[in-house]
Design an enzyme around this catalytic site. Sequence first.
Site, mmCIF file in Angstrom:
data_model
loop_
_atom_site.group_PDB
_atom_site.id
_atom_site.type_symbol
_atom_site.label_atom_id
_atom_site.label_comp_id
_atom_site.label_asym_id
_atom_site.label_seq_id
_atom_site.Cartn_x
_atom_site.Cartn_y
_atom_site.Cartn_z
ATOM 1 N N ASN A 213 0.847 -1.197 0.000
ATOM 2 C CA ASN A 213 0.000 0.000 0.000
ATOM 3 C C ASN A 213 0.883 1.247 0.000
ATOM 4 O O ASN A 213 2.099 1.148 0.005
ATOM 5 C CB ASN A 213 -0.953 -0.030 1.201
ATOM 6 C CG ASN A 213 -0.183 -0.101 2.501
ATOM 7 O OD1 ASN A 213 0.567 0.805 2.852
ATOM 8 N ND2 ASN A 213 -0.344 -1.214 3.231
ATOM 9 N N LYS A 292 9.043 -16.575 -11.124
ATOM 10 C CA LYS A 292 8.200 -15.468 -11.594
ATOM 11 C C LYS A 292 6.965 -16.019 -12.318
ATOM 12 O O LYS A 292 7.100 -16.901 -13.186
ATOM 13 C CB LYS A 292 9.031 -14.598 -12.545
ATOM 14 C CG LYS A 292 8.325 -13.345 -12.971
ATOM 15 C CD LYS A 292 9.207 -12.498 -13.870
ATOM 16 C CE LYS A 292 8.364 -11.407 -14.493
ATOM 17 N NZ LYS A 292 9.025 -10.771 -15.602
ATOM 18 N N PRO A 308 -2.270 -12.093 10.285
ATOM 19 C CA PRO A 308 -2.565 -11.922 11.715
ATOM 20 C C PRO A 308 -2.741 -10.437 12.017
ATOM 21 O O PRO A 308 -2.122 -9.589 11.369
ATOM 22 C CB PRO A 308 -1.296 -12.457 12.396
ATOM 23 C CG PRO A 308 -0.234 -12.404 11.355
ATOM 24 C CD PRO A 308 -0.918 -12.592 10.035
ATOM 25 N N ASP A 309 -3.605 -10.128 12.984
ATOM 26 C CA ASP A 309 -3.765 -8.730 13.406
ATOM 27 C C ASP A 309 -2.726 -8.472 14.503
ATOM 28 O O ASP A 309 -2.814 -9.017 15.600
ATOM 29 C CB ASP A 309 -5.191 -8.480 13.920
ATOM 30 C CG ASP A 309 -5.451 -6.988 14.068
ATOM 31 O OD1 ASP A 309 -4.719 -6.344 14.847
ATOM 32 O OD2 ASP A 309 -6.353 -6.473 13.390
ATOM 33 N N ILE A 310 -1.748 -7.661 14.178
ATOM 34 C CA ILE A 310 -0.605 -7.487 15.087
ATOM 35 C C ILE A 310 -1.021 -6.816 16.389
ATOM 36 O O ILE A 310 -0.737 -7.314 17.484
ATOM 37 C CB ILE A 310 0.524 -6.687 14.389
ATOM 38 C CG1 ILE A 310 0.997 -7.457 13.160
ATOM 39 C CG2 ILE A 310 1.694 -6.427 15.348
ATOM 40 C CD1 ILE A 310 1.894 -6.693 12.218
ATOM 41 N N LYS A 340 -13.266 -0.340 16.764
ATOM 42 C CA LYS A 340 -11.910 -0.941 16.733
ATOM 43 C C LYS A 340 -11.248 -0.893 18.099
ATOM 44 O O LYS A 340 -10.525 -1.811 18.482
ATOM 45 C CB LYS A 340 -11.027 -0.214 15.709
ATOM 46 C CG LYS A 340 -11.227 -0.757 14.335
ATOM 47 C CD LYS A 340 -10.373 -0.094 13.296
ATOM 48 C CE LYS A 340 -10.972 -0.419 11.935
ATOM 49 N NZ LYS A 340 -10.474 0.396 10.873
ATOM 50 N N LYS A 344 -10.319 -4.586 19.263
ATOM 51 C CA LYS A 344 -8.889 -4.917 19.313
ATOM 52 C C LYS A 344 -8.334 -4.802 20.731
ATOM 53 O O LYS A 344 -7.124 -4.926 20.928
ATOM 54 C CB LYS A 344 -8.105 -4.008 18.353
ATOM 55 C CG LYS A 344 -8.482 -4.210 16.889
ATOM 56 C CD LYS A 344 -7.555 -3.447 15.947
ATOM 57 C CE LYS A 344 -8.062 -3.529 14.518
ATOM 58 N NZ LYS A 344 -7.013 -3.933 13.569
HETATM 59 O O1 C5P Z 1 -8.455 -2.990 11.219
HETATM 60 P P1 C5P Z 1 -7.619 -1.849 10.729
HETATM 61 O O2 C5P Z 1 -6.580 -2.275 9.729
HETATM 62 O O3 C5P Z 1 -8.370 -0.648 10.296
HETATM 63 O O4 C5P Z 1 -6.851 -1.380 12.048
HETATM 64 C C1 C5P Z 1 -5.835 -0.437 12.004
HETATM 65 C C2 C5P Z 1 -4.948 -0.616 13.206
HETATM 66 O O5 C5P Z 1 -4.636 -1.989 13.414
HETATM 67 C C3 C5P Z 1 -3.613 0.055 13.024
HETATM 68 O O6 C5P Z 1 -3.149 0.420 14.302
HETATM 69 C C4 C5P Z 1 -2.762 -1.041 12.407
HETATM 70 O O7 C5P Z 1 -1.380 -0.823 12.615
HETATM 71 C C5 C5P Z 1 -3.263 -2.254 13.144
HETATM 72 N N1 C5P Z 1 -3.191 -3.501 12.394
HETATM 73 C C6 C5P Z 1 -2.347 -4.498 12.819
HETATM 74 N N2 C5P Z 1 -2.289 -5.688 12.147
HETATM 75 C C7 C5P Z 1 -3.078 -5.912 11.069
HETATM 76 C C8 C5P Z 1 -3.956 -4.900 10.638
HETATM 77 C C9 C5P Z 1 -3.980 -3.702 11.314
HETATM 78 O O8 C5P Z 1 -1.615 -4.294 13.797
HETATM 79 N N3 C5P Z 1 -3.021 -7.064 10.447
#
Ligand code: C5P
Length: 415
Positions: A213, A292, A308-310, A340, A344
């Site tokens: 991105n 490739k 994974p959501d960090i 969120k 989260k």
């Molecule tokens: O769910 P969304 O992407 O909108 O959430 C944004 C927040 O979550 C930011 O703080 C981003 O750094 C964190 N994030 C993360 N891991 C992911 C997706 C988002 O830590 N896979």
Amino acid sequence: MQQLANKRILLGITGGIAAYKAAELVRILKKAGADVRVVMTSGAMEFITPLTLQALSGNTVHHALLDSEAEAGMGHIELAKWADLLLIAPASANFISRLSQGMGDDLLTTISLATDAPLALAPAMNQAMWRDPITQDNIGHLIDIKGSKLYMFGPAEGSQACGDTGPGRMLEPAEIALAAADLFETGLLSGQHVVITAGPTREALDPVRYISNHSSGKMGYAMAIAARDAGARVTLISGPVNLPAPDRVQVIDVVSAREMLEASLAQLDDCDIFIASAAVADYRPLNVANQKIKKSGETIELTLVKNPDIISTVASHQPRPFSIGFAAETQDLDTYARRKLNEKNLDMIIANDVSLADIGFNSDQNAVTVFWAESQQAFEPRSKSSLAGDLMELIAHQFQQYRKDKAATSSQEQE
Ligand code: C5P
């Protein structure tokens, strides 16, 4: 001594029996988080070896002024500019005399002349040498000309190595370190370890292509600098960006979301505040081709799997740091940001409306609203660096409240 975290102390050691105590001083300064570099005079090297001080400081010890190799590494002017404080311990009568005459006949006197940093002297000498009117005159002269840039740490009174008793003993290393710490202000986040994720992640499709991105990393880097300036020790876990590594910040470079998660988890045993500003790719290709991918039909199908959501993983970890996320929204900022915050398990969320022109992702400006359980605060558009400073103040305030609440809950549980 939290004030010493990240501070650059240039320790000058001159010739005297107290030089052996400089080893302990280096150890204490390092333990307090200072970056220590040592410069020795020839006399000092008769009492303690550079190798000892190199091992303790973790840096090459400097000695020679006219050494082209040493000058090519970190020259005397560079060292003079590097220092936040030039601390000379022990400072011998001879060194004080040379300093008061403005001599520049070795590395340490030259640095003393060249530096803009404050100078602290911890004298150490025989009591008769200390009392001698010439020594007293030299010190009086230095105080007159250096004014508020000169600090005298001691000397103390007591029994001396030569068997005399009287003034001239060097202060103990712990006392010198405390006096040095007092010269620096206590920042709002002094002694805290702040971990920040920044930039985009890249998710490989094949050896040459990836999904990513437009995140520039500017906001996360500005947050790292603001945390450092508030006195914190900062680790910045960064995706690929075109920004220079900030001074006095530990940067860990990563590429993919999974690498960013791994690097983040590795910090959690010792992390007070975690700020997730990275624009993490939500999905990654299920399969990464070894070769490739060749051009073939009119369409191509990609299967993506969730990353994974960090920040969620960090915020549900034990021990759990004070956790802050970012939210980029194009509509209903309040509703989505608060959702969120809860989903989260965050302590705070910093939300910006990315539908507005001139703020957000690649811009140098940003405007945000910060939400936390009890309240919210809006920050008008301003440069990312100025915004980061204001955000860090609010974060530090909320973090201190969080710490107090946690301490109160645990003492209630013990009753
Ligand atoms: O769910 P969304 O992407 O909108 O959430 C944004 C927040 O979550 C930011 O703080 C981003 O750094 C964190 N994030 C993360 N891991 C992911 C997706 C988002 O830590 N896979």
